[in-house]
Design an enzyme around this catalytic site. Structure first.
Site, PDB file in Angstrom:
ATOM      1  N   GLY A  10       5.148  -1.528  14.265  1.00 53.12           N
ATOM      2  CA  GLY A  10       3.916  -2.293  14.117  1.00 53.12           C
ATOM      3  C   GLY A  10       4.239  -3.768  14.160  1.00 53.12           C
ATOM      4  O   GLY A  10       4.542  -4.375  13.131  1.00 53.12           O
ATOM      5  N   GLY A  15       4.349  -7.554  10.936  1.00 51.08           N
ATOM      6  CA  GLY A  15       5.599  -6.998  11.419  1.00 51.08           C
ATOM      7  C   GLY A  15       6.458  -8.012  12.148  1.00 51.08           C
ATOM      8  O   GLY A  15       7.683  -8.055  11.974  1.00 51.08           O
ATOM      9  N   LYS A 184      -3.315  -6.619  -5.700  1.00 50.54           N
ATOM     10  CA  LYS A 184      -3.576  -7.154  -4.359  1.00 50.54           C
ATOM     11  C   LYS A 184      -4.994  -6.855  -3.908  1.00 50.54           C
ATOM     12  O   LYS A 184      -5.624  -7.659  -3.223  1.00 50.54           O
ATOM     13  CB  LYS A 184      -2.568  -6.598  -3.350  1.00 50.54           C
ATOM     14  CG  LYS A 184      -2.734  -7.279  -1.993  1.00 50.54           C
ATOM     15  CD  LYS A 184      -1.687  -6.941  -0.978  1.00 50.54           C
ATOM     16  CE  LYS A 184      -1.924  -7.744   0.300  1.00 50.54           C
ATOM     17  NZ  LYS A 184      -1.005  -7.371   1.392  1.00 50.54           N
ATOM     18  N   ASN A 192     -11.457  -9.949   2.406  1.00 53.50           N
ATOM     19  CA  ASN A 192     -11.499  -9.260   3.698  1.00 53.50           C
ATOM     20  C   ASN A 192     -12.893  -8.709   3.965  1.00 53.50           C
ATOM     21  O   ASN A 192     -13.407  -8.810   5.081  1.00 53.50           O
ATOM     22  CB  ASN A 192     -10.470  -8.126   3.734  1.00 53.50           C
ATOM     23  CG  ASN A 192      -9.093  -8.590   4.149  1.00 53.50           C
ATOM     24  OD1 ASN A 192      -8.817  -8.786   5.327  1.00 53.50           O
ATOM     25  ND2 ASN A 192      -8.216  -8.780   3.185  1.00 53.50           N
ATOM     26  N   SER A 255      -6.940 -10.743   7.922  1.00 49.69           N
ATOM     27  CA  SER A 255      -6.603  -9.832   9.016  1.00 49.69           C
ATOM     28  C   SER A 255      -7.750  -8.889   9.363  1.00 49.69           C
ATOM     29  O   SER A 255      -7.997  -8.609  10.551  1.00 49.69           O
ATOM     30  CB  SER A 255      -5.352  -9.034   8.660  1.00 49.69           C
ATOM     31  OG  SER A 255      -5.556  -8.269   7.484  1.00 49.69           O
ATOM     32  N   GLU A 267      -9.641  -1.090   8.790  1.00 47.08           N
ATOM     33  CA  GLU A 267      -8.952  -0.251   7.808  1.00 47.08           C
ATOM     34  C   GLU A 267      -9.912   0.100   6.668  1.00 47.08           C
ATOM     35  O   GLU A 267      -9.656  -0.177   5.501  1.00 47.08           O
ATOM     36  CB  GLU A 267      -7.721  -0.976   7.280  1.00 47.08           C
ATOM     37  CG  GLU A 267      -6.678  -1.244   8.356  1.00 47.08           C
ATOM     38  CD  GLU A 267      -5.452  -1.941   7.816  1.00 47.08           C
ATOM     39  OE1 GLU A 267      -4.415  -1.276   7.641  1.00 47.08           O
ATOM     40  OE2 GLU A 267      -5.530  -3.157   7.566  1.00 47.08           O
TER      41      GLU A 267
END
Length: 303
Positions: A10, A15, A184, A192, A255, A267
């Site tokens: 990834g 990454g 987190k 997000n 992200s 996600e």
């Protein structure tokens, strides 16, 4: 735990960044790439960083995991939406003592890896970093970089891990991975999420819009309530600090928001769905989180 060889699976923003840091630190790092292969093959990785710009001119890049072969550490940095391919991609990278460090967002990832590959292999990592992929192989690192790592179950020493990413990355070990994950989520769930539902905006604009800081704090309190019910103490001061540290980031683009505006799968389940399910199992009311989850799930389904 002796780490000589590493495979990064990834190679997006996270990454690429941490893989480059491991390369800079002298580790034997292989990158598994897909769409960016040709560009990175020609130009390498170019990182504009608050710690000083640098370039990895000739990274070891591969298109297939089998061409890399077994390594000591697999760093899993792709989005959770790709987890259906875990067995196919990760299995060729493992030898008897290989570890897997997931840097993925949300909940449920370490449990999934443990189910597939054995919990003794699995490490969970939480990245606190502001980094964006500008184009294939080009990264902008504007703040942070700390990684918190915990294990599900291990008898090996993790003493070598704090130097894994080199001097510019603060890697800390935790003996309570679950609590670190919920801490987190205090940031990830509201920032997000609301940056998506407000139309694809950055954190600076979100906090500037009337009523949105209050929504951020309300969602944080719901996450705090679930974590506390599960035995993970998160203070009000921690919540307030999450807003305070976000302001200096400026117009930071989370992200998930970038995935949304670029038309990529979100996600949804890892960041919002699984926390909702764990809240419901614990009997904790989270109406704001449920509403946010349902809205993001609908936006994702409409693509």
């Amino acid at each position: 735990m002796r780490i000589k060889t590493v495979a990064v699976v990834g190679v997006g923003a996270v990454g690429s960044y941490y893989g480059c840091r491991m390369t800079e630190a002298g580790h034997d790092v292989s990158f598994l790439l897909r769409s960016d292969y040709e560009t990175v093959s020609e130009s390498g990785f170019i990182l504009a960083s608050v710690h000083g710009d640098f370039r990895v001119e000739k990274p070891q890049i591969f298109k297939k995991a089998a061409d890399i072969g077994p390594v000591d550490l697999v760093v899993l940095a792709w989005k959770t939406t790709a987890n259906d391919s875990l067995t196919e991609v990760v299995r060729p990278l493992l030898h008897d003592k290989s570890k897997i460090l997931t840097l993925q967002n949300g909940l449920g990832n370490v449990e999934l890896l443990a189910e597939k590959f054995g919990e003794e292999r699995v490490l969970g990592g939480l990245c606190f970093v502001c980094i964006n992929r500008l184009s294939p192989g080009r990264l902008a690192h504007t703040a942070g970089g700390m990684v918190t790592v915990g294990a599900l179950s291990t008898t090996d020493s993790l003493a070598e891990l704090p130097t894994l990413f080199g001097p510019h990355v603060d890697l800390r070990l935790t003996d309570n991975l679950a609590e670190a994950q919920w801490r987190k989520l205090v940031w990830n769930i509201p920032f997000n999420g609301l940056c998506i539902t407000e139309g694809g905006i950055d954190t600076e604009e979100l906090l500037a819009r009337p009523g949105q800081e209050e929504r951020v704090l309300s969602l944080m309190k719901e996450v705090q309530a679930v974590a506390n019910a599960l035995g993970h103490e998160i203070s009000d001061r921690f919540l307030a600090n999450q807003v305070s540290i976000t302001r200096p980031m400026g117009p930071y683009k989370p992200s998930s928001m970038l995935d949304y505006v670029n038309g990529y799968p979100l996600e949804v389940e890892a960041i919002w769905g699984e926390p909702v399910r764990r809240a419901q199992a614990a009997g904790v009311a989270v109406p704001g989180l449920i509403s946010l989850y349902e809205t993001i799930r609908q936006l994702d389904a409409e693509r």
